[in-house]
Design a protein around this motif. Structure first.
Motif, PDB file in Angstrom:
ATOM      1  N   UNK A   6      -4.998 -10.106  -2.116  1.00  8.53           N
ATOM      2  CA  UNK A   6      -3.701  -9.883  -2.755  1.00  8.53           C
ATOM      3  C   UNK A   6      -3.869  -9.251  -4.140  1.00  8.53           C
ATOM      4  N   UNK A   7      -4.996  -9.529  -4.788  1.00  8.47           N
ATOM      5  CA  UNK A   7      -5.205  -8.943  -6.110  1.00  8.47           C
ATOM      6  C   UNK A   7      -5.461  -7.441  -6.050  1.00  8.47           C
ATOM      7  N   UNK A   8      -5.570  -6.898  -4.833  1.00  6.78           N
ATOM      8  CA  UNK A   8      -5.766  -5.454  -4.686  1.00  6.78           C
ATOM      9  C   UNK A   8      -4.477  -4.697  -4.416  1.00  6.78           C
ATOM     10  N   UNK A   9      -3.331  -5.365  -4.528  1.00  7.08           N
ATOM     11  CA  UNK A   9      -2.056  -4.636  -4.524  1.00  7.08           C
ATOM     12  C   UNK A   9      -2.009  -3.784  -5.781  1.00  7.08           C
ATOM     13  N   UNK A  10      -1.621  -2.523  -5.626  1.00  9.75           N
ATOM     14  CA  UNK A  10      -1.615  -1.571  -6.746  1.00  9.75           C
ATOM     15  C   UNK A  10      -0.185  -1.232  -7.135  1.00  9.75           C
ATOM     16  N   UNK A  11       0.221  -1.627  -8.329  1.00  9.46           N
ATOM     17  CA  UNK A  11       1.546  -1.278  -8.832  1.00  9.46           C
ATOM     18  C   UNK A  11       2.658  -2.202  -8.406  1.00  9.46           C
ATOM     19  N   UNK A  12       2.348  -3.264  -7.673  1.00  8.14           N
ATOM     20  CA  UNK A  12       3.364  -4.221  -7.260  1.00  8.14           C
ATOM     21  C   UNK A  12       3.896  -3.963  -5.866  1.00  8.14           C
ATOM     22  N   UNK A  13       4.233  -5.042  -5.156  1.00  7.44           N
ATOM     23  CA  UNK A  13       4.786  -4.935  -3.808  1.00  7.44           C
ATOM     24  C   UNK A  13       6.121  -4.198  -3.855  1.00  7.44           C
ATOM     25  N   UNK A  14       6.284  -3.232  -2.963  1.00 10.83           N
ATOM     26  CA  UNK A  14       7.522  -2.478  -2.887  1.00 10.83           C
ATOM     27  C   UNK A  14       7.579  -1.239  -3.751  1.00 10.83           C
ATOM     28  N   UNK A  15       6.547  -0.997  -4.550  1.00 10.37           N
ATOM     29  CA  UNK A  15       6.536   0.163  -5.452  1.00 10.37           C
ATOM     30  C   UNK A  15       5.652   1.292  -4.935  1.00 10.37           C
ATOM     31  N   UNK A  16       5.338   1.274  -3.659  1.00  9.71           N
ATOM     32  CA  UNK A  16       4.409   2.257  -3.113  1.00  9.71           C
ATOM     33  C   UNK A  16       4.866   3.693  -3.226  1.00  9.71           C
TER      34      UNK A  16
END
Length: 648
Positions: A315-325
């Motif tokens: 989970x710490x490898x989400x980049x820029x926050x969930x939903x901001x892809x």
């Protein structure tokens, strides 16, 4: 109808003037916004309800003011802040810092890299890869504290120009690695993510790739199907799906991957997908690559399909926050486009040098071919396009270094113009060489094969033209919506401004914005042409919105041409700015540059007027309907329609 109303009541602000402005705004404000690709901001939604005059005036100004030169063109405005004077962000120390790298990298490509061998083997040699790592080329813009060279955009642009002038396939490898591959970590990464990944990426221990495109998505990035579902213990996401045409996909250790995360909406209770970016390592498991693709060009660049099968991403490898892809993806692509623009400028310069060398030594009919008008015109048009491409690339890079954030249209125009100009220049260089240009030994046939992809990837030019057009139309629509609110609340200042503006246009008094105060006197005739073009363009945009309303979304024949005119306007202004700077700095090439700019501006002005006349002509509308009908018949038949002339 609009003309007569404004002529009789514009100065007195009578009821018919207010009614007219209200009708114009009401009919176009919401429709242009719905036609554009970007959503209406919460601020503009809030402004839909009329409030007190003071509040409305404040919101009108906040909604309609943009620092983007391109967006302001759509309202017939000349917004010089980010264009005049031409920026010059590097101090002497910064110039010396980048000069240190230029000669070694140039020498490396001349002596060590064998682009022909790379092309034949369809692989960049280990010697080249290792040499580039030693030169620091894998971490050009990574801050020094993370092990990179720490160059800003303008400094990096100068190096990209050198690399791309020598080998486009190598430039793709480097660009896929840092311009898009790990750029998201630089832009959106947490401090922990930067410390973990950037040192190894900058040193070349890790190579990066950007994984967005899927078999069914293409330019529609938001419609990706790859899924990332949160595990029951909430410690990782399970990634499943596939990506295609991934540069560096066969050997990259780190990927920026985009996937849909199913999430329950708190209000509706329904499951919604939220496009999200992830940093994915190959060693996580569940990530495999297909074989290298067989391609028309950039053969040495590794391009593969990438598969994810129960790939566990912390989970710490989400980049820029969930939903901001989507935001992450678009920022990465926009941020990296300057590298392509300046790089292709270098490619063009290489081809021009080869063409000149051949032309001044090739004798036909008793004299060298450089003395013939046909060849002279080719050379001039080649240099003009190279000059403007170079201008756009370094304008974009320097504005980014100055802190500009609203450059998506300028970046898109740069990419369009650079990729199409490079194709034009290489084609003409081959033509000047005649039969020799078709031979491998000349060194141009590989380059022209490599170039073809640039009009497609990182945003197909056809889509980017529509993006520029629809973004500009949305900006005008938002302004007109706020104007409607101003009229409803009787905002005196806003009404006077719009009424007088239309009055001047309609009685032929408007000569457009005063551009000549920003440019060198020798360029004033070109400045006048640009001024007239901007004024007519802004008026035409408003007329188109009034005529088509929401249906503008479906008028791609028109929006495509609006994008074309925008490119001409922006390139005119940018070239005038750079040339003025050359005069100011007393450059020995200033007069030569002004001659290039004069030719470009005069012809661009003619193209803009011709295009406006065309799209306003009912015959054009009739032709577009014919083209739609013909295209449908072709699709239905799945071939050309006419019967063969021999009847069998």
């Amino acid at each position: 109808m609009m003309n007569s109303s404004l002529l009789t009541t514009g100065c007195r602000l009578g009821p018919s003037c207010i009614s007219l402005l209200n009708r114009v705004a009401a009919r176009t404000a919401a429709t242009a916004t719905s036609a554009a690709s970007a959503p209406v901001t919460s601020e503009s939604r809030a402004n839909e309800q009329p409030q007190g005059t003071k509040d409305t005036e404040k919101k009108v100004k906040s909604a309609r003011v943009s620092n983007s030169f391109v967006l302001n063109l759509y309202r017939g405005n000349f917004h010089p802040n980010e264009l005049f004077p031409y920026p010059n962000v590097l101090n002497e120390e910064q110039k010396e810092n980048v000069k240190v790298f230029i000669d070694p990298i140039w020498k490396f490509f001349e002596e060590k890299n064998d682009s022909v061998k790379n092309d034949i083997n369809e692989k960049i040699s280990e010697e080249t890869m290792n040499g580039l790592k030693e030169q620091g080329a894998f971490g050009i813009q990574v801050p020094v504290e993370y092990g990179g060279l720490g160059l800003n955009n303008t400094q990096a642009a100068r190096l990209y120009e050198v690399v791309t002038s020598h080998d486009l396939a190598v430039s793709i490898c480097l660009g896929a690695h840092q311009s898009i591959g790990f750029k998201g970590i630089l832009l959106f990464g947490t401090e922990a993510q930067k410390q973990k990944y950037l040192p190894k990426l900058a040193g070349g221990e890790y190579t990066a790739a950007f994984a967005l495109t899927e078999p069914s998505t293409g330019s529609d990035a938001a419609s990706i199907k790859t899924k990332a579902e949160l595990s029951a213990d909430g410690k990782y996401y399970v990634l499943n799906g596939s990506k295609i045409w991934i540069s560096n996909g066969g050997f990259a250790e780190v990927f920026t991957v985009f996937a849909q995360v199913p999430s329950v909406d708190d209000k509706t209770g329904q499951v919604q997908n939220k496009m999200t970016a992830f940093i994915v390592e190959r060693k996580f498991g569940g990530l495999t690559s297909g074989p290298p693709e067989k391609k028309m060009g950039i053969k040495a660049s590794n391009t593969t399909e990438v598969f994810f099968e129960d790939c566990k991403v912390p989970v710490e490898n989400v980049l820029g926050g969930v939903g901001n892809g989507f935001k992450v993806a678009m920022n990465i692509l926009n941020n990296g486009r300057f590298g392509m623009v300046v790089g292709l400028s270098g490619t063009m310069k290489m081809a021009i040098r080869k063409a000149i060398d051949f032309a001044k030594n090739r004798r036909q009919f008793g004299r060298t071919i450089d003395t013939y008008g046909n060849i002279q015109e080719k050379l001039v048009r080649m240099e003009t396009r190279q000059y403007i491409t170079e201008t756009l690339g370094f304008l974009l890079a320097q504005n980014m270094d100055r802190g500009s954030t609203e450059y998506q249209c300028e970046a898109a125009i740069g990419k369009i113009f650079a990729s199409e100009s490079a194709w034009f220049v290489l084609d003409e260089a081959i033509q000047i060489h005649g039969g020799m240009g078709f031979m491998r030994a000349t060194g141009l046939e590989r380059v022209v094969r490599d170039l073809r992809i640039f009009r497609i990837f990182e945003g197909a030019n056809d889509i980017l033209r529509l993006f520029v057009g629809f973004t500009g139309l949305q900006y005008v629509g938002t302004h007109l919506r706020e104007l409607q609110n101003a009229v409803k609340s009787f905002n005196f200042n806003a009404i006077v401004g719009e009424g007088s503006k239309r009055l001047r246009r309609n009685i032929g008094m408007s000569s457009g914005p005063n551009i000549n105060e920003f440019i060198h006197p020798s360029l004033h005739p070109c400045g006048l042409l640009l001024s007239k073009s901007i004024d007519r363009f802004g008026s035409t945009i408003e007329q188109i919105l009034i005529k088509h309303g929401k249906s503008i979304r479906d008028e791609q024949f028109i929006v495509h041409r609006i994008g074309e005119m925008t490119i001409d306007l922006f390139t005119m202004a940018a070239s005038l700015s750079r040339c003025t700077q050359s005069f100011k700095l007393q450059s020995p090439t200033a007069v030569h540059e002004s001659n290039l700019v004069r030719i470009w501006c005069e012809e661009a002005h003619d193209r803009i007027n011709s295009t406006i006349d065309t799209i306003q002509n009912p015959a054009f509308t009739a032709r577009t309907k014919l083209m739609t009908e013909i295209a449908r018949e072709m699709v239905d038949k799945e071939s050309t329609v006419p019967v063969h002339p021999l009847g069998f």
